[in-house]
Design a protein around this motif. Structure first.
Motif, PDB file in Angstrom:
ATOM      1  N   GLU A 179      10.318  88.245  69.276  1.00  0.00           N
ATOM      2  CA  GLU A 179      10.748  88.808  67.977  1.00  0.00           C
ATOM      3  C   GLU A 179      10.383  87.897  66.797  1.00  0.00           C
ATOM      4  N   GLY A 180       9.641  86.842  67.080  1.00  0.00           N
ATOM      5  CA  GLY A 180       9.217  85.945  66.008  1.00  0.00           C
ATOM      6  C   GLY A 180      10.287  84.945  65.590  1.00  0.00           C
ATOM      7  N   LYS A 181      11.360  84.843  66.397  1.00  0.00           N
ATOM      8  CA  LYS A 181      12.424  83.888  66.064  1.00  0.00           C
ATOM      9  C   LYS A 181      12.192  82.584  66.830  1.00  0.00           C
ATOM     10  N   PRO A 182      12.647  81.440  66.274  1.00  0.00           N
ATOM     11  CA  PRO A 182      12.431  80.171  66.987  1.00  0.00           C
ATOM     12  C   PRO A 182      13.124  80.160  68.356  1.00  0.00           C
ATOM     13  N   VAL A 183      12.423  79.618  69.355  1.00  0.00           N
ATOM     14  CA  VAL A 183      13.039  79.449  70.677  1.00  0.00           C
ATOM     15  C   VAL A 183      13.898  78.194  70.616  1.00  0.00           C
ATOM     16  N   LEU A 184      15.163  78.317  70.979  1.00  0.00           N
ATOM     17  CA  LEU A 184      16.068  77.168  70.913  1.00  0.00           C
ATOM     18  C   LEU A 184      15.904  76.287  72.137  1.00  0.00           C
ATOM     19  N   GLY A 185      16.021  74.971  71.936  1.00  0.00           N
ATOM     20  CA  GLY A 185      15.978  74.055  73.066  1.00  0.00           C
ATOM     21  C   GLY A 185      17.262  74.126  73.874  1.00  0.00           C
ATOM     22  N   ALA A 186      18.380  74.189  73.157  1.00  0.00           N
ATOM     23  CA  ALA A 186      19.699  74.270  73.798  1.00  0.00           C
ATOM     24  C   ALA A 186      20.318  75.614  73.451  1.00  0.00           C
ATOM     25  N   HIS A 187      21.125  76.163  74.358  1.00  0.00           N
ATOM     26  CA  HIS A 187      21.833  77.405  74.050  1.00  0.00           C
ATOM     27  C   HIS A 187      22.886  77.125  72.967  1.00  0.00           C
ATOM     28  N   PRO A 188      23.114  78.080  72.034  1.00  0.00           N
ATOM     29  CA  PRO A 188      24.106  77.843  70.970  1.00  0.00           C
ATOM     30  C   PRO A 188      25.503  77.521  71.509  1.00  0.00           C
ATOM     31  N   ASN A 189      25.816  77.964  72.719  1.00  0.00           N
ATOM     32  CA  ASN A 189      27.117  77.629  73.320  1.00  0.00           C
ATOM     33  C   ASN A 189      26.946  76.574  74.414  1.00  0.00           C
ATOM     34  N   SER A 190      25.879  75.768  74.326  1.00  0.00           N
ATOM     35  CA  SER A 190      25.730  74.680  75.305  1.00  0.00           C
ATOM     36  C   SER A 190      26.853  73.672  75.065  1.00  0.00           C
ATOM     37  N   ARG A 191      27.267  73.014  76.131  1.00  0.00           N
ATOM     38  CA  ARG A 191      28.468  72.169  76.030  1.00  0.00           C
ATOM     39  C   ARG A 191      28.327  70.892  76.851  1.00  0.00           C
ATOM     40  N   PHE A 192      29.274  69.982  76.621  1.00  0.00           N
ATOM     41  CA  PHE A 192      29.381  68.788  77.471  1.00  0.00           C
ATOM     42  C   PHE A 192      30.809  68.717  77.975  1.00  0.00           C
ATOM     43  N   THR A 193      30.957  68.161  79.180  1.00  0.00           N
ATOM     44  CA  THR A 193      32.292  67.949  79.737  1.00  0.00           C
ATOM     45  C   THR A 193      32.476  66.446  79.856  1.00  0.00           C
ATOM     46  N   ALA A 194      33.459  65.900  79.141  1.00  0.00           N
ATOM     47  CA  ALA A 194      33.632  64.446  79.123  1.00  0.00           C
ATOM     48  C   ALA A 194      35.112  64.084  79.155  1.00  0.00           C
ATOM     49  N   PRO A 195      35.448  62.961  79.810  1.00  0.00           N
ATOM     50  CA  PRO A 195      36.857  62.540  79.879  1.00  0.00           C
ATOM     51  C   PRO A 195      37.388  62.112  78.508  1.00  0.00           C
ATOM     52  N   ILE A 196      38.617  62.515  78.189  1.00  0.00           N
ATOM     53  CA  ILE A 196      39.231  62.085  76.916  1.00  0.00           C
ATOM     54  C   ILE A 196      39.286  60.566  76.861  1.00  0.00           C
ATOM     55  N   ALA A 197      39.473  59.953  78.020  1.00  0.00           N
ATOM     56  CA  ALA A 197      39.600  58.500  78.065  1.00  0.00           C
ATOM     57  C   ALA A 197      38.370  57.804  77.483  1.00  0.00           C
ATOM     58  N   ASN A 198      37.219  58.484  77.467  1.00  0.00           N
ATOM     59  CA  ASN A 198      36.007  57.895  76.877  1.00  0.00           C
ATOM     60  C   ASN A 198      36.072  57.823  75.353  1.00  0.00           C
ATOM     61  N   CYS A 199      36.980  58.595  74.765  1.00  0.00           N
ATOM     62  CA  CYS A 199      36.946  58.798  73.318  1.00  0.00           C
ATOM     63  C   CYS A 199      37.569  57.609  72.585  1.00  0.00           C
ATOM     64  N   PRO A 200      36.841  57.008  71.640  1.00  0.00           N
ATOM     65  CA  PRO A 200      37.389  55.845  70.929  1.00  0.00           C
ATOM     66  C   PRO A 200      38.696  56.158  70.205  1.00  0.00           C
ATOM     67  N   SER A 201      38.913  57.431  69.825  1.00  0.00           N
ATOM     68  CA  SER A 201      40.141  57.755  69.095  1.00  0.00           C
ATOM     69  C   SER A 201      41.220  58.355  69.998  1.00  0.00           C
ATOM     70  N   ALA A 202      41.020  58.279  71.332  1.00  0.00           N
ATOM     71  CA  ALA A 202      42.010  58.875  72.257  1.00  0.00           C
ATOM     72  C   ALA A 202      43.401  58.308  71.978  1.00  0.00           C
ATOM     73  N   SER A 203      44.377  59.173  71.846  1.00  0.00           N
ATOM     74  CA  SER A 203      45.737  58.751  71.535  1.00  0.00           C
ATOM     75  C   SER A 203      46.337  57.942  72.683  1.00  0.00           C
ATOM     76  N   PHE A 204      47.084  56.905  72.316  1.00  0.00           N
ATOM     77  CA  PHE A 204      47.764  56.094  73.335  1.00  0.00           C
ATOM     78  C   PHE A 204      48.973  56.849  73.880  1.00  0.00           C
ATOM     79  N   ARG A 205      49.271  58.029  73.329  1.00  0.00           N
ATOM     80  CA  ARG A 205      50.425  58.783  73.807  1.00  0.00           C
ATOM     81  C   ARG A 205      50.039  59.916  74.748  1.00  0.00           C
ATOM     82  N   LEU A 206      48.751  59.933  75.161  1.00  0.00           N
ATOM     83  CA  LEU A 206      48.276  61.025  76.014  1.00  0.00           C
ATOM     84  C   LEU A 206      49.046  61.163  77.317  1.00  0.00           C
TER      85      LEU A 206
END
Ligand code: GTP
Ligand code: SPV
Ligand code: MN
Length: 601
Positions: A367-394
């Motif tokens: 259709e003449g539209k750009p082919v995307l490298g990643a799907h618009p709903n592509s995702r990552f699954t990662a542990p909250i513990a990796n997050c620098p701002s993870a709350s100490f009250r988790l």
């Protein structure tokens, strides 16, 4: 490992019964050990389910590609199966339990032949917390197991807890042959059970997430007097160490993850705020003995949207997904790292796209539209513990106290940047009547505005009219209910450009919200609620064109009166079940909009 490492007879009997139907070659109990996880990763790599990524740059990370027609939640194949149709309400697909089981049984029969059935005991919420609920997911997908090990607390200790507690949500999943014509996501709230077949992606199959923590939990919440909500939870710490917590509901792909871990913008740095991430998608909230609302995040990982994630929009997430992360449907680069539209660094010269095909920038489809490298709903699954701002009250069993509830959505027009409801009942009306433009997170028409009450339209496991009543009742039970606000980061100008820069800058609005909670600033009374005086929003270091903030806060009464027609249509579908209090709010709003002298209700 024992064949049946539990004394819970109900669990044993159910596992046996499901195995007789699905006919797996083997039954493997997930114990939560690093050793078992490594073994599953290796098997998944050997079978092609996972592609190992560059272990120097992305240690412990893998890539997965789902089937091209299995890339988002399929709401039209998602059902609430209550005995009475009325109990599912007008916004859910409904099937009577008997015919639902019968229909799905055909798809499950023999579906696990030549595969193992994994038994995942998992806890939503810290194991043993009074907030928490246990589920057991049976699945024939290693990808699901590895995701569940990130997203939930899973393994042996949950099994031990189950010996004390007994009750659990029975979650059955088979990818079967990933045929969309044989796909069903069925919820049986009255049986505390979920059956999902024919999908291998996201919310359709990670049954602890939307299926248990929202659809089943919302049903349980109504019975047990608590709330299960599609909300992020963030802590805002002031320099004096005091932290206030905000819970916010925005529909899928409307900015929860980004807000939950924002980094204060340069201009506000001097104020010394620090943000703590408690959760980015789901909040379970209950009234504690102090009469206020306390919340936990039942999950232990993020299943976040990849496109648009970069070190400017979300530096904390960029840090979070550098290790032990599963990427799904993103572009695979020649150095065995990953990329998506809006990622850091330049556009790669080439790669393998989300469907496994060679990709180069600038490629166009039929259709003449750009082919995307990643799907618009592509995702990552990662542990909250990796997050620098993870709350100490988790891990705290009591969670955190909530000062403000924020509703929001994606509206190019109409809804101002922020406004505050007059009181709890009005706040429930604001949440119940909110609308948002649809995104790639669900199969459907992207960009179309739909009513999405409390961002729960696809996730409420019972009649939404009863859900609204439940919200009203919760307000009556609280000594000090949180204040309720509404935000919209997505208002655009006449050229379709976002008027508000969003992301980290959103802290300026959160600051106003908390100032209102602490009676630090006055606000302008308008027909729809309290709106900030432009001078009360700290704009230090943010250069918006003159008049932009005023435009963002503008209320077009005529357009609101038009909006009320849509709202009326929406409320009417609940017929006599729609709470009278909310009709009253509707009438009051209409009166205020039509009168020159706006007064609060
Ligand atoms: P789910 O995981 O589907 O529930 O989504 P979510 O609500 O957590 O949304 P997320 O934070 O992942 O953001 C979704 C998309 O919105 C991403 O592409 C973001 O870049 C974009 N986005 C997030 N916050 C803002 C913002 O403040 N302004 C603008 N313009 N875009 C934003
Ligand atoms: C959403 O769509 O709101 C998500 C992603 O958080 S999924 O888990 O697929 O539902
Ligand atoms: Mn979500």
């Amino acid at each position: 490992m024992l064949k049946f490492p539990t004394h819970n007879k109900k669990l044993k009997d159910w596992v046996n019964k499901m195995a007789r139907m699905c006919q797996p070659d083997d039954i493997i109990w997930i114990d939560g050990s690093e050793e078992q996880k490594r073994r599953l990763e290796k098997e998944a790599v050997d079978s092609g389910e996972l592609i190992p990524l560059n272990q120097e740059k992305l240690p412990g990370c893998f890539l997965h590609r789902s089937a091209p027609d299995d890339v988002a939640r399929t709401e039209h194949l998602t059902f609430i199966c209550t005995r009475r149709k009325r109990d599912a309400g007008p916004n859910n697909n409904w099937m009577p339990p008997r015919s639902a089981y019968q229909k799905a049984r055909k798809f499950f029969k023999g579906a696990m032949k030549r595969r193992a059935m994994y038994v995942i005991p998992f806890s939503m919420g810290p194991v043993g917390s009074p907030f928490s609920k246990i589920g057991v997911e049976l699945t024939d997908s290693r990808y699901v197991v590895l995701n569940m090990l990130i997203m939930t607390r899973a393994g042996e200790n949950v099994l031990r807890q189950l010996e004390k507690e007994d009750g659990f949500t029975k979650c059955l999943h088979s990818k079967a042959d990933l045929d969309i014509n044989k796909r069903l996501i069925l919820h049986f709230p009255e049986d505390n059970a979920i059956w999902s077949v024919g999908s291998g992606y996201g919310g359709n199959v990670l049954l602890g997430k939307k299926c248990l923590s929202l659809r089943i939990a919302s049903f349980l919440g109504q019975k047990e007097h608590w709330l299960a909500e599609h909300m992020l939870i963030m802590g805002v710490e002031e320099p004096n160490g005091h932290i206030e917590y905000v819970a916010a509901a925005f529909p899928s792909a409307c900015g929860k993850t980004n807000l939950a871990m924002l980094i204060p913008p340069e201009g506000l740095k001097a104020k010394g705020y620090r943000i703590w991430t408690v959760g980015d998608d789901i909040a379970w909230m209950r009234i504690d003995s102090d009469g206020s609302l306390w919340a936990i995040n039942p999950e232990s990982g993020f299943f976040g949207v990849a496109p648009g994630t970069n070190s400017r929009s979300n530096p904390n997430m960029v840090e979070t997904i550098k290790k032990n992360t599963i990427y799904t449907n993103v572009l695979f680069k020649s150095d065995r790292t990953v990329w998506w539209e809006g990622a850091d660094g330049g556009v790669p010269d080439e790669g393998i796209d989300w469907q496994g095909r060679p990709w180069k920038p600038g490629m166009l489809n039929a259709e003449g539209k750009p082919v995307l490298g990643a799907h618009p709903n592509s995702r990552f699954t990662a542990p909250i513990a990796n997050c620098p701002s993870a709350s100490f009250r988790l891990e705290q069993h009591h969670g955190v106290p909530i000062s403000a509830i924020v509703f929001g959505g994606r509206r190019a027009h109409l809804t101002p940047l922020v406004y505050e409801s007059f009181n709890w009942q009005h706040g429930v009306f604001v949440g119940a009547t909110m609308a948002s433009e649809m995104t790639a997170a669900q199969v459907g028409k992207i960009g179309q505005v739909r009513r999405d009450p409390m961002a729960m339209l696809p996730f409420c496991g019972y009649n939404m009219a009863d859900y609204f009543k439940h919200w009203l009742n919760m307000g009556k039970k609280m000594a000090k209910p949180p204040k309720v606000f509404c935000i919209n980061w997505f208002r655009t100008d006449e050229n379709g450009k976002f008027l508000w820069p969003g992301f980290g800058e959103n802290l300026r609005i959160i600051e106003w919200i908390l100032d209102r909670c602490n009676n630090k600033v006055k606000a302008a009374k308008t027909p729809i609620g309290y709106v900030p005086y432009a001078s009360d929003i700290d704009m230090t270091g943010l250069d918006l064109a003159p008049g932009t903030l005023e435009k963002l806060l503008d209320i077009d009464k005529k357009a609101w009166i038009e909006e009320l027609k849509e709202i009326k249509k929406f409320c009417r579908q609940f017929k006599k079940d729609f709470p009278q209090e909310l009709w009253q709010e509707y009438e009051n709003l209409l009166l205020r909009l039509k009168s020159d002298e706006p007064r609060p209700s």
